[in-house]
Write an enzyme that holds these catalytic residues in place. Structure first.
Site, short mmCIF file in Angstrom:
data_model
loop_
_atom_site.label_atom_id
_atom_site.label_comp_id
_atom_site.label_asym_id
_atom_site.label_seq_id
_atom_site.Cartn_x
_atom_site.Cartn_y
_atom_site.Cartn_z
N CYS A 48 0.80 -1.24 0.00
CA CYS A 48 0.00 0.00 0.00
C CYS A 48 0.83 1.28 0.00
CB CYS A 48 -0.91 0.04 1.23
SG CYS A 48 -1.56 -1.53 1.76
N LYS A 51 3.19 1.81 -3.05
CA LYS A 51 2.26 1.90 -4.19
C LYS A 51 1.61 3.27 -4.25
CE LYS A 51 -1.75 1.45 -3.69
NZ LYS A 51 -2.52 0.27 -3.45
N TYR A 99 8.08 1.60 12.92
CA TYR A 99 7.41 0.36 13.36
C TYR A 99 8.32 -0.42 14.30
CZ TYR A 99 3.26 0.39 10.37
OH TYR A 99 2.04 0.68 9.82
N GLY A 179 -6.88 -8.55 -13.68
CA GLY A 179 -7.95 -7.54 -13.74
C GLY A 179 -8.37 -7.12 -12.35
N TYR A 181 -7.10 -5.54 -8.21
CA TYR A 181 -6.53 -4.32 -7.63
C TYR A 181 -5.12 -4.04 -8.18
CZ TYR A 181 -9.87 -4.33 -3.64
OH TYR A 181 -10.97 -4.28 -2.85
N GLU A 185 -3.98 -1.03 -10.66
CA GLU A 185 -3.22 0.07 -10.05
C GLU A 185 -1.86 0.25 -10.72
OE1 GLU A 185 -5.18 0.02 -5.58
OE2 GLU A 185 -3.22 -0.88 -5.84
N GLU A 445 -20.90 16.72 -3.45
CA GLU A 445 -22.27 17.18 -3.18
C GLU A 445 -23.30 16.34 -3.95
OE1 GLU A 445 -23.44 21.14 -4.76
OE2 GLU A 445 -21.51 21.11 -5.76
P1 NDP Z 1 -7.07 -9.94 -7.11
O1 NDP Z 1 -7.66 -11.17 -6.59
O2 NDP Z 1 -7.71 -8.63 -6.83
O3 NDP Z 1 -6.95 -10.06 -8.70
C1 NDP Z 1 -6.31 -11.13 -9.32
C2 NDP Z 1 -6.60 -11.04 -10.79
O4 NDP Z 1 -5.84 -12.00 -11.50
C3 NDP Z 1 -8.06 -11.28 -11.11
O5 NDP Z 1 -8.44 -10.37 -12.10
C4 NDP Z 1 -8.05 -12.70 -11.64
O6 NDP Z 1 -9.03 -12.95 -12.59
C5 NDP Z 1 -6.70 -12.77 -12.33
N1 NDP Z 1 -6.17 -14.11 -12.42
C6 NDP Z 1 -6.09 -15.04 -11.45
N2 NDP Z 1 -5.51 -16.15 -11.92
C7 NDP Z 1 -5.22 -15.93 -13.21
C8 NDP Z 1 -4.62 -16.70 -14.25
N3 NDP Z 1 -4.20 -17.94 -14.02
N4 NDP Z 1 -4.48 -16.14 -15.47
C9 NDP Z 1 -4.91 -14.89 -15.70
N5 NDP Z 1 -5.48 -14.11 -14.77
C10 NDP Z 1 -5.64 -14.62 -13.54
O7 NDP Z 1 -5.56 -9.99 -6.65
P2 NDP Z 1 -4.43 -8.92 -6.63
O8 NDP Z 1 -3.20 -9.69 -6.79
O9 NDP Z 1 -4.71 -7.80 -7.55
O10 NDP Z 1 -4.55 -8.37 -5.14
C11 NDP Z 1 -4.55 -9.27 -4.03
C12 NDP Z 1 -5.35 -8.70 -2.90
O11 NDP Z 1 -4.62 -7.66 -2.30
C13 NDP Z 1 -6.66 -8.07 -3.34
O12 NDP Z 1 -7.70 -9.01 -3.30
C14 NDP Z 1 -6.87 -6.97 -2.34
O13 NDP Z 1 -7.65 -7.44 -1.29
C15 NDP Z 1 -5.48 -6.64 -1.84
N6 NDP Z 1 -5.05 -5.36 -2.40
C16 NDP Z 1 -5.72 -4.24 -2.03
C17 NDP Z 1 -5.36 -3.03 -2.52
C18 NDP Z 1 -6.12 -1.82 -2.10
O14 NDP Z 1 -6.77 -1.86 -1.08
N7 NDP Z 1 -6.10 -0.75 -2.88
C19 NDP Z 1 -4.26 -2.86 -3.47
C20 NDP Z 1 -3.63 -4.11 -3.81
C21 NDP Z 1 -4.02 -5.30 -3.29
P3 NDP Z 1 -10.54 -13.35 -12.19
O15 NDP Z 1 -11.17 -12.10 -11.69
O16 NDP Z 1 -11.11 -13.82 -13.49
O17 NDP Z 1 -10.43 -14.42 -11.17
#
Ligand code: NDP
Length: 463
Positions: A48, A51, A99, A179, A181, A185, A445
């Site tokens: 976080c 980033k 920390y 697709g 977070y 980002e 608003e």
């Molecule tokens: P996410 O679970 O958000 O996204 C993973 C993505 O990868 C999904 O779009 C998924 O597709 C795709 N995916 C998974 N497996 C494959 C594959 N084999 N081939 C192609 N695409 C694939 O995970 P992130 O890694 O982005 O983030 C992890 C977690 O960290 C998040 O769930 C969130 O909770 C936390 N996070 C929070 C943030 C914030 O608060 N701003 C910022 C970054 C992370 P599909 O949707 O089709 O499964």
């Protein structure tokens, strides 16, 4: 618990582990914390915080463009990646130091190394300075999660977000996969920094699980800003040419060349090195540590909080779970963290903020819902000739009149959603939101001035 080396042993000095260790040490209990990398964990060291600094850095490009529309001339700045990295790393080291000293000031001992169970009350911590065995009365597992990538030919040539924080040079071209977070980002960050980014996602639209209007609107806005988004598209393999260029071989024989390919395809609970079998701690069907509402595992004296439990992998949630554990076990106040109505934000450009239910979830749960939705050109960028549009959407349960979901796409959405979350969490009705006087001129608003129910164009035409 005098027979043990410590009263509480915490595995992982990230957001959850540090909060629990500090609160418990402040009661006078003997606390030890094992950390295999740097104090602060994913959020502070490679998540976080860095980033968000990168989001700020990349956002300036657009700010300079907007500035021109306001009469500022000669805004032709140049971005220095190495200078940014140096300043960013200094800031992360400063925060990690805070920390570390907070832990020490509370009276907790930090052991640097990888911890694993030898038996239910004994842990081994193996680090650069040797191996130590420690016994503990209670144990809290807060070891977080790690990036995961699909097993594809050439995957070894790709990086994850962890390396993206330290790229020695800013590439000219990049493919980012996923697709969720992190993919979105980082695609926006690097696009903003001037990299030619292609975002590749296997599904029909980004951000699965978010409100459908948000998903559609975000994809439109990303494209409007010039990001190349390939949907319903997947990698078959990654080929590395002799000159170092990476070739992404995609669905339908499509190929994209780039200097860097980054996979952001999810994260998995960091359980492999913990020796959980030696302690008898059970995992759930998602491979995360199974816990009850008090974060207790199946073993009486072992708890787990944060991403390793895969309940809701967000920093503030890990902190609150850790706090609830400390309150319950050390302060005599049984506390469960309520995982409902947790606000969330995707720091894309434009960002997304959401709290509560999507329209689909609300229709499932409440059956009859009313939707209020507005899209408009925000004043600030609109004045400078920008085409971007902001989206705000309220989901109302008809039976109670309560707003059960609030969704925003556009500048400052995360800041707004933090405040909107108070009202959603408090269960306020649409009438109560509307009784709040607007603050003019702001984008926010709109949240208290949406009076007409929204009927999608296709439904309106059918009526
Ligand atoms: P996410 O679970 O958000 O996204 C993973 C993505 O990868 C999904 O779009 C998924 O597709 C795709 N995916 C998974 N497996 C494959 C594959 N084999 N081939 C192609 N695409 C694939 O995970 P992130 O890694 O982005 O983030 C992890 C977690 O960290 C998040 O769930 C969130 O909770 C936390 N996070 C929070 C943030 C914030 O608060 N701003 C910022 C970054 C992370 P599909 O949707 O089709 O499964």
């Amino acid at each position: 618990m005098a027979d043990y080396d410590c009263d509480l042993f915490v595995i992982g000095a990230g957001s959850g582990g540090v909060r629990a260790a500090r609160l418990v040490a402040m009661t006078g209990a003997r606390v030890m914390v094992a950390e295999e990398y740097r104090v602060g964990g994913t959020c502070v060291i490679r998540g976080c915080v860095p980033k968000k600094l990168m989001v700020y850095a990349s956002d300036f490009k657009r700010e300079f463009e907007i500035a021109r529309g306001y009469g500022w001339v000669d805004c032709e700045p140049r971005f220095d990646w190495k200078k940014f990295l140096m300043t960013k790393d200094r800031e992360i080291a400063r925060l990690s130091g805070i920390y570390t000293s907070n832990l020490a000031n509370a009276g907790a001992d930090i052991l640097y190394g990888t911890a694993r169970f030898l038996d239910p009350h004994t842990l081994e911590v193996k680090g650069e300075e040797g191996t130590r065995t420690v016994t503990a009365g209670k144990i809290l597992i807060a070891a977080g999660d790690r990036p995961t990538r699909p097993d594809l030919p050439g995957i070894e040539h790709t990086i994850t977000s962890e390396e993206a924080f330290h790229l020695p040079e800013l590439p000219k071209t990049m493919v980012i996969v996923g697709g969720g977070y992190i993919a979105i980002e980082f695609a926006c960050i690097f696009h903003g920094l001037g990299v030619d980014v292609t975002l590749v996602y296997r599904g029909p639209n980004l951000l699965r699980g978010f409100d459908e209007d948000v998903r559609a609107h975000l994809a439109d806005e990303l494209r409007l800003r010039g990001l190349n988004v390939l949907l319903s598209c997947q990698h078959q393999k990654i080929e590395k040419r002799a000159d170092g260029t990476l070739v992404s071989h995609l669905t339908d024989s499509l190929t994209v060349e780039s200097e860097v390919v980054m996979f952001a395809t999810g994260r998995e609970p960091h359980v492999k090195t913990l020796g959980l079998d030696k302690a008898g701690v059970k995992l759930n069907d998602k491979g995360a540590i199974a816990v009850d509402d008090f974060s207790r595992t199946n073993v009486e004296h072992i708890w787990a909080v944060g991403d390793i439990t895969d309940r809701m992998p967000l920093t503030p949630v890990a902190i609150r779970e850790a706090q609830a554990f400390a309150e319950t076990e050390y302060y005599g106040r049984p506390t469960q963290f309520d995982h409902a109505e947790v606000p969330t934000a995707v720091f894309s450009q434009p960002p997304v903020g959401a709290v509560g239910l999507s329209e689909t979830q609300a229709r499932h749960l409440h059956r009859e819902v009313d939707i209020y939705l507005t899209k408009f050109r925000p004043m600030r960028s609109g004045f400078a000739g920008g085409d971007e549009r902001m989206l705000m959407k309220l989901v109302v349960a008809r039976a109670t009149g309560k707003i059960v979901g609030c969704h925003i796409v556009g500048v400052d959405a995360p800041e707004m959603i933090q405040l909107a979350a108070i009202a959603v969490k408090a269960g306020l009705t649409k009438a109560q939101w509307d009784s709040t006087c607007a603050l003019h001129p702001t984008a926010a608003e709109e949240l208290v001035t949406m009076h007409e129910k929204y009927v999608p164009a296709e439904l309106a035409a059918a009526e």
